[in-house]
Design a protein around this motif. Structure first.
Motif, short mmCIF file in Angstrom:
data_model
loop_
_atom_site.label_atom_id
_atom_site.label_comp_id
_atom_site.label_asym_id
_atom_site.label_seq_id
_atom_site.Cartn_x
_atom_site.Cartn_y
_atom_site.Cartn_z
N GLY A 1 0.82 -1.21 0.00
CA GLY A 1 0.00 0.00 0.00
C GLY A 1 0.85 1.25 0.00
O GLY A 1 0.54 2.23 -0.71
N ASP A 2 1.94 1.26 0.78
CA ASP A 2 2.82 2.43 0.83
C ASP A 2 3.50 2.67 -0.52
O ASP A 2 3.57 3.81 -1.00
N LEU A 3 4.00 1.59 -1.14
CA LEU A 3 4.65 1.73 -2.44
C LEU A 3 3.67 2.19 -3.52
O LEU A 3 3.97 3.10 -4.30
N ALA A 4 2.49 1.58 -3.54
CA ALA A 4 1.50 1.92 -4.57
C ALA A 4 0.99 3.35 -4.41
O ALA A 4 0.79 4.06 -5.40
N SER A 5 0.78 3.79 -3.16
CA SER A 5 0.28 5.15 -2.95
C SER A 5 1.35 6.19 -3.31
O SER A 5 1.03 7.24 -3.89
N ALA A 6 2.63 5.91 -2.99
CA ALA A 6 3.71 6.82 -3.38
C ALA A 6 3.85 6.88 -4.89
O ALA A 6 4.07 7.95 -5.48
N PHE A 7 3.70 5.73 -5.53
CA PHE A 7 3.76 5.68 -6.99
C PHE A 7 2.61 6.46 -7.61
O PHE A 7 2.81 7.22 -8.57
N ALA A 8 1.42 6.33 -7.06
CA ALA A 8 0.25 7.04 -7.57
C ALA A 8 0.40 8.54 -7.42
O ALA A 8 -0.13 9.31 -8.24
N ALA A 9 1.12 8.99 -6.38
CA ALA A 9 1.27 10.42 -6.13
C ALA A 9 2.43 11.04 -6.90
O ALA A 9 2.62 12.26 -6.85
N SER A 10 3.22 10.23 -7.60
CA SER A 10 4.36 10.76 -8.34
C SER A 10 3.89 11.64 -9.50
O SER A 10 2.85 11.39 -10.09
N PRO A 11 4.66 12.68 -9.83
CA PRO A 11 4.24 13.62 -10.88
C PRO A 11 4.27 13.00 -12.25
O PRO A 11 4.90 11.94 -12.48
N PRO A 12 3.60 13.62 -13.24
CA PRO A 12 3.59 13.09 -14.60
C PRO A 12 5.00 13.01 -15.18
O PRO A 12 5.89 13.78 -14.82
#
Length: 257
Positions: free
Chosen positions: A242-253
């Protein structure tokens, strides 16, 4: 000249003892991740002549092998160039069909938390035609016993047993080898890029497909997308995944010029 390199993003800190300058090892299109994967004690490897296999982690036998972040370029393609740059290995493939796609795959060593290991695949597509079909799939094949679907909402990932229309990641329990701790595998498409994520079980194996690029591709346009994969302990899987996926989702374009 190689295409522009996507900007670097901020992710969770690397595992303790992981060299900051760690990069792929190897030559002639066969590369190895110098880190050993949790629960397998085997390094991940890439054969650039077989992009659909992606990053492979050897198991006790062929049935327990893990294949992550493969690129489905069917029906025909050829490898035209590749190079290494730090933690990235880049390969360019030209399609041998009517679509005339020029696809660039960049497999990256991704920072991860203690006890886990992660990779990212950045996919770019161009065409020499006035207009072409751009649909591509990033595929993973895992020996698994259970599957959870994740949806990122308000900065956190919510897990459930059934796929929902907004799910962009899956978490699979990988069958462990004798004497090793059970591991789980995360596959996550970026929510801003993903068109569809599917997971189909065939006996004890699960095929995960992240479909990219649903629009027609025009000459002079560059499409770019990315998918994340990681492996780590099953006991804390929903937390680290969950931590990895949420950080990945929040990464800029990604940069596209």
């Amino acid at each position: 000249m190689p295409p522009s390199i996507p900007q670097q993003h901020s992710f969770p800190p690397a595992s303790p003892g992981e060299p900051a300058s760690a990069g792929w090892l190897g030559t002639a299109g066969r590369l190895t991740d110098p880190r050993h994967s949790p629960g397998t004690n085997h390094p991940g490897g890439i054969d650039l002549d077989q992009p659909r296999r992606g990053i492979t982690l050897a198991g006790q036998d062929a049935s327990s092998e893990v294949a992550l972040l493969g690129l489905d370029l069917q029906p025909a393609y050829r490898l035209t160039d590749h190079w290494l740059r730090g933690a990235d290995v880049t390969a360019i493939y030209e399609s041998a069909d009517a679509r005339q796609l020029r696809t660039t795959a960049m497999w990256r060593l991704h920072p991860s938390m203690a006890g886990t290991q992660a990779w990212e695949l950045v996919v770019s597509a161009q065409t020499s035609l006035l207009q072409s079909d751009s649909v591509l799939a990033v595929v993973s094949d895992i020996d698994s016993t259970t599957i959870l679907w994740g949806t990122c909402r308000e900065g956190t990932v919510q897990w459930q047993g059934d796929p929902g229309p907004e799910a962009t990641c899956v978490l699979l329990t990988h069958s462990s080898t004798p004497g090793s701790l059970p591991t789980s595998v995360l596959v996550a498409a970026h929510p801003g890029d993903a068109q569809r994520v599917s997971a189909v079980q065939h006996g004890r194996r699960t095929s995960v497909e992240c479909w990219l690029f649903s629009t027609a591709l025009e000459k002079g346009v560059l499409l770019r997308s990315r998918v994340l994969a990681a492996i780590g302990p099953t006991a804390t899987a929903t937390q680290w995944a969950g931590d990895l996926a949420s950080a990945f989702a929040a990464s800029p374009p990604l940069l596209t010029t």
